[in-house]
Enzyme design. Structure first.
Site, mmCIF file in Angstrom:
data_model
loop_
_atom_site.group_PDB
_atom_site.id
_atom_site.type_symbol
_atom_site.label_atom_id
_atom_site.label_comp_id
_atom_site.label_asym_id
_atom_site.label_seq_id
_atom_site.Cartn_x
_atom_site.Cartn_y
_atom_site.Cartn_z
ATOM 1 N N GLY A 1 0.814 -1.217 0.000
ATOM 2 C CA GLY A 1 0.000 0.000 0.000
ATOM 3 C C GLY A 1 0.843 1.260 0.000
ATOM 4 O O GLY A 1 0.528 2.243 -0.689
ATOM 5 N N CYS A 2 1.919 1.234 0.765
ATOM 6 C CA CYS A 2 2.793 2.407 0.868
ATOM 7 C C CYS A 2 3.559 2.632 -0.429
ATOM 8 O O CYS A 2 3.784 3.773 -0.841
ATOM 9 C CB CYS A 2 3.756 2.237 2.050
ATOM 10 N N THR A 3 3.943 1.543 -1.077
ATOM 11 C CA THR A 3 4.629 1.649 -2.362
ATOM 12 C C THR A 3 3.702 2.259 -3.409
ATOM 13 O O THR A 3 4.095 3.148 -4.177
ATOM 14 C CB THR A 3 5.111 0.268 -2.829
ATOM 15 N N ALA B 1 3.307 6.029 -2.596
ATOM 16 C CA ALA B 1 4.523 6.780 -2.914
ATOM 17 C C ALA B 1 4.708 6.929 -4.423
ATOM 18 O O ALA B 1 5.109 7.994 -4.908
ATOM 19 C CB ALA B 1 5.737 6.087 -2.292
#
Length: 204
Positions: free
Chosen positions: A90-92, A95
């Site tokens: 999710g963070c990738t 970003a």
């Protein structure tokens, strides 16, 4: 034998029962803490005193920095998108969306930064691997994350986005998924662009 007749008493009138709402229960200690916390969380249109706000953090290259310094160095303000942990799916995605739309999101002078409680090493690896076009901020003690109201209790980071202008005015504070956070900034940029057009028209 005569039966003596006695007058029967009229039945007492049935009392009218008025239903009243129950008195509010005494607030629990946890609720009081939550209310106190909610009152300290910055809201859109609040004006923050940025001196010391959120404490000192690090850029992924190890440079010590504060939110006030980031705002002072920006053209029109700062956007911080928060993520729970570098290099997770999710963070990738989040970003990379900010990377892909970076040129548009900074078109009105806003500076973009990713913010997490990750170490400088973890964030540098994350930035390098995905060729991120903006710095990543490392808030290991979650002081800034907590100050902007995106810290989980008792530990962790809520995915979201926060923006503040040069005067310390809160422009945006919204939790949400990768697309939600990017879309929120896009909307903010569109509003800023429309405002600039109006000012240009008035001055011409």
């Amino acid at each position: 034998m005569m039966v003596e007749l006695r007058k029967r008493k009229a039945p007492a009138a049935t009392p009218v029962v008025i239903k009243r709402s129950k008195p509010a229960p005494e607030p629990k200690e946890a609720d009081i803490k939550d209310q106190a916390w909610a009152q300290t969380v910055p809201h859109v249109d609040d004006i923050l005193d940025l001196e010391g706000f959120g404490g000192e953090i690090e850029i992924n290259d190890g440079t010590k920095i504060t939110l006030k310094k980031l705002v002072d160095d920006s053209t029109t303000g700062v956007v911080l998108f928060t993520y729970p942990r570098a290099s997770t799916p999710g963070c990738t995605k989040q970003a990379c969306l900010f990377r892909d739309y970076h040129e548009h999101l900074t078109s009105t002078g806003l500076s973009i930064y990713g913010l997490s409680a990750d170490s400088t090493k973890a964030n540098t690896t994350f930035k390098t691997k995905h060729d991120l076009s903006y710095p990543l901020l490392c808030d290991s003690n979650a002081t800034l994350i907590a100050a902007i109201g995106l810290k989980k209790s008792p530990k962790g980071t809520i995915r979201g986005v926060f923006a503040v202008d040069k005067k310390g005015k809160v422009l945006l504070r919204e939790p949400g998924g990768p697309e939600v956070t990017v879309n929120a900034v896009q909307k903010l940029v569109a509003q800023g662009a429309a405002k600039e057009d109006t000012q240009d028209a008035d001055s011409s």
